[in-house]
Design a protein around this motif. Structure first.
Motif, PDB file in Angstrom:
ATOM      1  N   LEU A 213       0.875  -1.177   0.000  1.00  0.00           N
ATOM      2  CA  LEU A 213       0.000   0.000   0.000  1.00  0.00           C
ATOM      3  C   LEU A 213       0.910   1.223   0.000  1.00  0.00           C
ATOM      4  N   LYS A 214       0.784   2.047  -1.035  1.00  0.00           N
ATOM      5  CA  LYS A 214       1.690   3.187  -1.197  1.00  0.00           C
ATOM      6  C   LYS A 214       1.663   4.121   0.010  1.00  0.00           C
ATOM      7  N   GLY A 215       2.776   4.826   0.202  1.00  0.00           N
ATOM      8  CA  GLY A 215       2.830   5.813   1.261  1.00  0.00           C
ATOM      9  C   GLY A 215       1.769   6.879   1.056  1.00  0.00           C
ATOM     10  N   HIS A 216       1.054   7.204   2.127  1.00  0.00           N
ATOM     11  CA  HIS A 216      -0.081   8.126   2.020  1.00  0.00           C
ATOM     12  C   HIS A 216      -0.387   8.706   3.392  1.00  0.00           C
ATOM     13  N   THR A 217      -1.269   9.679   3.415  1.00  0.00           N
ATOM     14  CA  THR A 217      -1.849  10.160   4.666  1.00  0.00           C
ATOM     15  C   THR A 217      -3.316   9.747   4.698  1.00  0.00           C
ATOM     16  N   ASP A 218      -3.863   9.559   5.886  1.00  0.00           N
ATOM     17  CA  ASP A 218      -5.287   9.251   6.019  1.00  0.00           C
ATOM     18  C   ASP A 218      -6.092  10.540   5.866  1.00  0.00           C
ATOM     19  N   PHE A 219      -7.311  10.437   5.322  1.00  0.00           N
ATOM     20  CA  PHE A 219      -8.069  11.661   5.056  1.00  0.00           C
ATOM     21  C   PHE A 219      -8.792  12.200   6.283  1.00  0.00           C
ATOM     22  N   GLY A 220      -8.937  11.411   7.336  1.00  0.00           N
ATOM     23  CA  GLY A 220      -9.688  11.851   8.508  1.00  0.00           C
ATOM     24  C   GLY A 220      -8.840  12.588   9.522  1.00  0.00           C
ATOM     25  N   SER A 221      -9.273  12.533  10.767  1.00  0.00           N
ATOM     26  CA  SER A 221      -8.561  13.262  11.826  1.00  0.00           C
ATOM     27  C   SER A 221      -7.610  12.355  12.588  1.00  0.00           C
ATOM     28  N   ILE A 222      -8.141  11.285  13.182  1.00  0.00           N
ATOM     29  CA  ILE A 222      -7.340  10.369  13.983  1.00  0.00           C
ATOM     30  C   ILE A 222      -7.613   8.938  13.530  1.00  0.00           C
ATOM     31  N   THR A 223      -6.542   8.176  13.351  1.00  0.00           N
ATOM     32  CA  THR A 223      -6.654   6.748  13.031  1.00  0.00           C
ATOM     33  C   THR A 223      -6.170   5.944  14.225  1.00  0.00           C
ATOM     34  N   ILE A 224      -6.969   4.949  14.621  1.00  0.00           N
ATOM     35  CA  ILE A 224      -6.635   4.068  15.737  1.00  0.00           C
ATOM     36  C   ILE A 224      -6.496   2.655  15.189  1.00  0.00           C
ATOM     37  N   LEU A 225      -5.290   2.130  15.234  1.00  0.00           N
ATOM     38  CA  LEU A 225      -5.010   0.771  14.779  1.00  0.00           C
ATOM     39  C   LEU A 225      -4.763  -0.101  16.002  1.00  0.00           C
ATOM     40  N   TRP A 226      -5.493  -1.198  16.094  1.00  0.00           N
ATOM     41  CA  TRP A 226      -5.289  -2.130  17.209  1.00  0.00           C
ATOM     42  C   TRP A 226      -4.115  -3.031  16.825  1.00  0.00           C
ATOM     43  N   SER A 227      -3.030  -2.927  17.580  1.00  0.00           N
ATOM     44  CA  SER A 227      -1.763  -3.546  17.202  1.00  0.00           C
ATOM     45  C   SER A 227      -1.920  -5.048  16.959  1.00  0.00           C
ATOM     46  N   GLN A 228      -1.294  -5.522  15.885  1.00  0.00           N
ATOM     47  CA  GLN A 228      -1.310  -6.936  15.514  1.00  0.00           C
ATOM     48  C   GLN A 228       0.111  -7.338  15.119  1.00  0.00           C
ATOM     49  N   PRO A 229       0.424  -8.636  15.118  1.00  0.00           N
ATOM     50  CA  PRO A 229       1.828  -9.045  15.094  1.00  0.00           C
ATOM     51  C   PRO A 229       2.546  -9.006  13.758  1.00  0.00           C
ATOM     52  N   VAL A 230       1.838  -8.921  12.629  1.00  0.00           N
ATOM     53  CA  VAL A 230       2.526  -8.968  11.344  1.00  0.00           C
ATOM     54  C   VAL A 230       3.267  -7.658  11.099  1.00  0.00           C
ATOM     55  N   ALA A 231       4.573  -7.746  10.952  1.00  0.00           N
ATOM     56  CA  ALA A 231       5.410  -6.557  10.744  1.00  0.00           C
ATOM     57  C   ALA A 231       5.326  -6.132   9.279  1.00  0.00           C
ATOM     58  N   ALA A 232       4.554  -5.081   9.014  1.00  0.00           N
ATOM     59  CA  ALA A 232       4.384  -4.616   7.629  1.00  0.00           C
ATOM     60  C   ALA A 232       4.153  -3.110   7.555  1.00  0.00           C
ATOM     61  N   LEU A 233       3.745  -2.496   8.662  1.00  0.00           N
ATOM     62  CA  LEU A 233       3.474  -1.061   8.670  1.00  0.00           C
ATOM     63  C   LEU A 233       4.762  -0.276   8.857  1.00  0.00           C
ATOM     64  N   GLN A 234       4.956   0.711   7.993  1.00  0.00           N
ATOM     65  CA  GLN A 234       6.112   1.594   8.098  1.00  0.00           C
ATOM     66  C   GLN A 234       5.657   3.054   8.083  1.00  0.00           C
ATOM     67  N   ILE A 235       6.399   3.906   8.776  1.00  0.00           N
ATOM     68  CA  ILE A 235       6.136   5.337   8.706  1.00  0.00           C
ATOM     69  C   ILE A 235       7.354   6.027   8.119  1.00  0.00           C
ATOM     70  N   GLN A 236       7.089   7.179   7.515  1.00  0.00           N
ATOM     71  CA  GLN A 236       8.178   7.989   6.989  1.00  0.00           C
ATOM     72  C   GLN A 236       8.577   9.007   8.044  1.00  0.00           C
ATOM     73  N   THR A 237       9.843   8.986   8.426  1.00  0.00           N
ATOM     74  CA  THR A 237      10.316   9.931   9.428  1.00  0.00           C
ATOM     75  C   THR A 237      10.418  11.327   8.828  1.00  0.00           C
ATOM     76  N   ARG A 238      10.659  12.326   9.677  1.00  0.00           N
ATOM     77  CA  ARG A 238      10.800  13.701   9.185  1.00  0.00           C
ATOM     78  C   ARG A 238      12.016  13.827   8.265  1.00  0.00           C
ATOM     79  N   GLU A 239      12.952  12.862   8.362  1.00  0.00           N
ATOM     80  CA  GLU A 239      14.137  12.871   7.496  1.00  0.00           C
ATOM     81  C   GLU A 239      13.904  12.124   6.191  1.00  0.00           C
ATOM     82  N   GLY A 240      12.680  11.627   6.003  1.00  0.00           N
ATOM     83  CA  GLY A 240      12.347  10.944   4.762  1.00  0.00           C
ATOM     84  C   GLY A 240      12.698   9.474   4.721  1.00  0.00           C
ATOM     85  N   GLU A 241      13.052   8.884   5.867  1.00  0.00           N
ATOM     86  CA  GLU A 241      13.411   7.470   5.915  1.00  0.00           C
ATOM     87  C   GLU A 241      12.212   6.638   6.359  1.00  0.00           C
TER      88      GLU A 241
END
Length: 366
Positions: A213-241
């Protein structure tokens, strides 16, 4: 502990936590103990922690949120029901109308969106309005609706509202400023979403550089994800990493979306994140997610809260002129209808594609 008289639901067997931690560059997220928000002193301290978390990475964990581990496990069992206990033909009956009118409620089927012109996605989604009576549901879900409604209200009142009060406090605004823009009974599309990712072939992974799933922002205000064990979610840091999000048992992973970016004049930015191929020892498992996506009331105009002393001091970065700013309803419909099917153009930044919605540049990170 879930009651023995609850409807029977088959147990969803999730992937074991990955043992390849050394191969994943994890990010250290702040941990917000939301139980402390019950006192004045606690909210004062948490508002500072939340501000730093949003300004630093835009993601944080929430713990002590009121659901036990057993209740959370039960919700993941329920989350799999729309996918494992409903036939493909019945799913079509309850399909969303996102392409026609931007309404997400119901099913979004596998291969709905186009991942970079060559590979269709491998996720399916079932979206339920925070008021579960707004739409009809498949037969298998009917006995589970009371629990889903309870889950929805728990997210809304016991997690979302305390976070919104902390955000308002961090902006030196009355605590209910954002709560009043997120009313349970108002017109709006805050929703529970169950999402199930399916493994892909090596050929498909190669064509998309392992991005699910391409890097994106969510269109709403707050997203709540209930943590699950599959390591697949990544965030882009302020340095672009890109950095991985570590699973934390019975914790929530929270991030800000476009609406908070609009309302805070860019002070708290929508956080860029993506989903990629999991670690090697988890690649044959499905990735089941339980989410709560919050949006302001449909009639809220997405303009900066200029009355905030904090925003007055730091300056406001508008994404568009106030006179041209969309309402939440217009923004969510446009973002929903375009995502995954609109033709994107190459942006100025490497690996970034863009589209323009209501005069605002939306970036997708490949």
């Amino acid at each position: 502990m879930p009651s023995n008289d609850l409807p029977y639901v088959p147990h969803y067997v999730a992937a074991p936590p990955t043992k390849e931690n050394c191969l994943c560059e994890y990010v250290d997220l702040a941990i917000i103990d939301i139980s402390k928000a019950s006192s004045e002193e606690g909210r004062a301290a948490l508002a500072i922690e939340l501000r730093e978390a949003f300004l630093n990475l835009g993601f944080f964990y929430v713990v002590n949120h009121g659901y036990s581990q057993a209740q959370t496990a039960r919700m993941f069992d329920i989350a799999d029901v729309p996918f494992s206990a409903v036939t493909d033909s019945e799913k079509q009956i309850y399909a969303s109308t996102r392409k026609q009118d931007g309404m997400l409620q119901g099913y979004t089927s596998v291969q709905y969106t186009d991942n970079d012109g060559r590979v269709r996605d491998h996720l399916e989604q079932y979206c339920i309005n925070r008021d579960v009576t707004k739409r009809k549901h498949p037969e298998a879900l009917l006995p589970l609706l009371p629990e889903i409604q309870e889950f929805s209200k728990h997210n809304f009142f016991n997690v979302l509202h305390p976070i919104l009060r902390l955000i308002a406090r961090s902006l030196e605004l009355p605590e209910d400023t954002l709560v009043n823009k997120h009313e349970f009974d108002a017109a709006g599309e805050s929703s529970v979403r169950f999402i199930k990712y399916h493994p892909r072939t090596e050929e498909q992974e190669a064509k998309t550089n392992n991005v699910w799933l391409k890097g994106h922002t969510d269109f709403g205000s707050i997203t709540i994800l209930w943590s699950q064990p599959v390591a697949a979610l990544q965030i882009q840091t302020r340095e672009g990493e890109w950095r991985w999000i570590r699973h934390m048992e019975n914790a929530l992973v929270v991030n800000a979306g476009d609406a908070i970016d609009f309302l805070t004049g860019g002070y708290y930015k929508g956080t860029i994140h993506r989903v990629v191929q999991p670690a090697v020892d988890q690649r044959n498992y499905t990735r089941l997610g339980a989410f709560f996506f919050a949006t302001p009331n449909d009639d809220i105009k997405l303009v900066p809260m200029v009355e905030s002393p904090v925003l007055q001091r730091v300056g406001i970065q508008r994404r568009c002129e106030d006179s041209e700013a969309p309402t939440m309803e217009r923004w969510r419909i446009a973002r929903t209808m375009s995502y995954g099917i609109s033709k994107l153009k190459s942006g100025k930044e490497k690996g970034v594609e863009e589209e323009i919605i209501h005069g605002v540049v939306i970036k997708h990170y490949n």
